[in-house]
Design an enzyme around this catalytic site. Structure first.
Site, PDB file in Angstrom:
ATOM      1  N   HIS A  58     -12.635 -22.234  -3.870  1.00  0.00           N
ATOM      2  CA  HIS A  58     -14.324 -22.297  -3.999  1.00  0.00           C
ATOM      3  C   HIS A  58     -14.621 -21.425  -5.440  1.00  0.00           C
ATOM      4  CE1 HIS A  58     -12.515 -19.150  -1.764  1.00  0.00           C
ATOM      5  NE2 HIS A  58     -13.698 -18.433  -1.723  1.00  0.00           N
ATOM      6  N   ASP A  73     -20.729 -13.555  -3.631  1.00  0.00           N
ATOM      7  CA  ASP A  73     -20.653 -13.562  -2.271  1.00  0.00           C
ATOM      8  C   ASP A  73     -19.945 -14.901  -1.753  1.00  0.00           C
ATOM      9  OD1 ASP A  73     -21.112 -11.767  -0.141  1.00  0.00           O
ATOM     10  OD2 ASP A  73     -22.498 -13.278   0.597  1.00  0.00           O
ATOM     11  N   SER A  74     -18.987 -14.772  -0.992  1.00  0.00           N
ATOM     12  CA  SER A  74     -18.218 -15.740  -0.559  1.00  0.00           C
ATOM     13  C   SER A  74     -17.521 -15.423   0.937  1.00  0.00           C
ATOM     14  CB  SER A  74     -16.893 -15.915  -1.455  1.00  0.00           C
ATOM     15  OG  SER A  74     -16.147 -15.003  -1.745  1.00  0.00           O
ATOM     16  N   ASN A  90     -15.291  -4.427  -5.577  1.00  0.00           N
ATOM     17  CA  ASN A  90     -13.906  -3.577  -5.461  1.00  0.00           C
ATOM     18  C   ASN A  90     -12.699  -4.093  -4.771  1.00  0.00           C
ATOM     19  OD1 ASN A  90     -14.523  -1.212  -7.371  1.00  0.00           O
ATOM     20  ND2 ASN A  90     -15.667  -0.522  -5.728  1.00  0.00           N
ATOM     21  N   PHE A 127      -5.410 -13.751   0.122  1.00  0.00           N
ATOM     22  CA  PHE A 127      -5.750 -12.594   0.884  1.00  0.00           C
ATOM     23  C   PHE A 127      -6.892 -13.191   1.859  1.00  0.00           C
ATOM     24  CE2 PHE A 127      -8.553 -13.133  -3.051  1.00  0.00           C
ATOM     25  CZ  PHE A 127      -9.764 -12.822  -2.622  1.00  0.00           C
ATOM     26  N   GLU A 185      -9.673  -6.076  -4.566  1.00  0.00           N
ATOM     27  CA  GLU A 185      -8.682  -6.315  -5.678  1.00  0.00           C
ATOM     28  C   GLU A 185      -8.193  -7.738  -5.944  1.00  0.00           C
ATOM     29  OE1 GLU A 185      -5.458  -3.517  -5.094  1.00  0.00           O
ATOM     30  OE2 GLU A 185      -6.896  -1.902  -5.131  1.00  0.00           O
TER      31      GLU A 185
END
Length: 199
Positions: free
Chosen positions: A184, A74-75, A13, A157, A15
């Site tokens: 990435h 997943d980062s 979620n 962000f 954004e």
């Protein structure tokens, strides 16, 4: 797939991430929707020890619920001087309810007085895609840079304002289009697109 888009649930979620994925995946023939847009409201325990494991956990959880194609990522940020931290804990590095500013300040505090050659860092992204019971794939992408002395730029962000790609430019100085060429996530998506085009 002209004129026909395959619904794809993004297991997030966030954004900022959703916006990036929509820009990158819509041209490939997918209609990416967030968990919220898909009516899914659950907390998934990300208890893996690597980015790839956490991406798999998220994708499998959502796929088992919906039997709809799912993409999970997943980062996070890996800083050489901090032994790879914040790593898989990037989102909660400064506590569960911390803001982006809190996380940035924590990293800058830990690197105070550390010379530039030791501030090397990379963003890492693991993508886990499940199309159906017979096809799933995991790819990873990396973007290398270093941690600046202070936040620079207004875009992006997360840790983007302190992740420098050269002496004057942080990830937060880039437009969405520029970021989506080098990030990435972009590199991982390129690998994923290449694999999907074989199918």
């Amino acid at each position: 797939m002209k004129g026909q888009y395959m619904k794809l649930i993004i297991a997030s979620n966030n954004e900022g991430k959703i916006k990036e994925f929509k820009k990158m995946l819509t041209p490939l023939g997918y209609e990416p929707v967030s968990m919220r847009e898909a009516g899914i409201n659950i907390d998934i325990a990300e208890d893996g020890t690597t980015f790839s494991e956490n991406a798999h956990i998220k994708a499998k959880t959502i796929y088992d619920m919906t039997h709809t194609p799912v993409l999970a990522d997943d980062s996070g940020l890996s800083i050489e001087f901090l032994g790879g931290a914040p790593g898989i804990y990037s989102a909660r590095y400064a506590g569960e309810n911390a803001t982006n500013e809190d996380r940035i300040n924590k990293v800058l505090g830990e690197l105070k007085g550390v010379d530039k050659p030791l501030r090397n860092a990379k963003f890492v992204c693991a993508l886990y895609f499940i199309r159906d019971d017979d096809y799933e794939i995991c790819v990873t992408g990396e973007c290398e840079g270093f941690i600046g002395e202070e936040p620079v730029g207004e875009n992006g962000f997360g840790y983007d304002p302190i992740f420098m790609i050269d002496d004057d430019t942080s990830m937060a100085c880039l437009t969405d289009e520029e970021k989506n060429r080098i990030s990435h996530r972009a590199k991982a998506l390129e690998k994923l697109a290449a694999e999907l085009s074989k199918k």
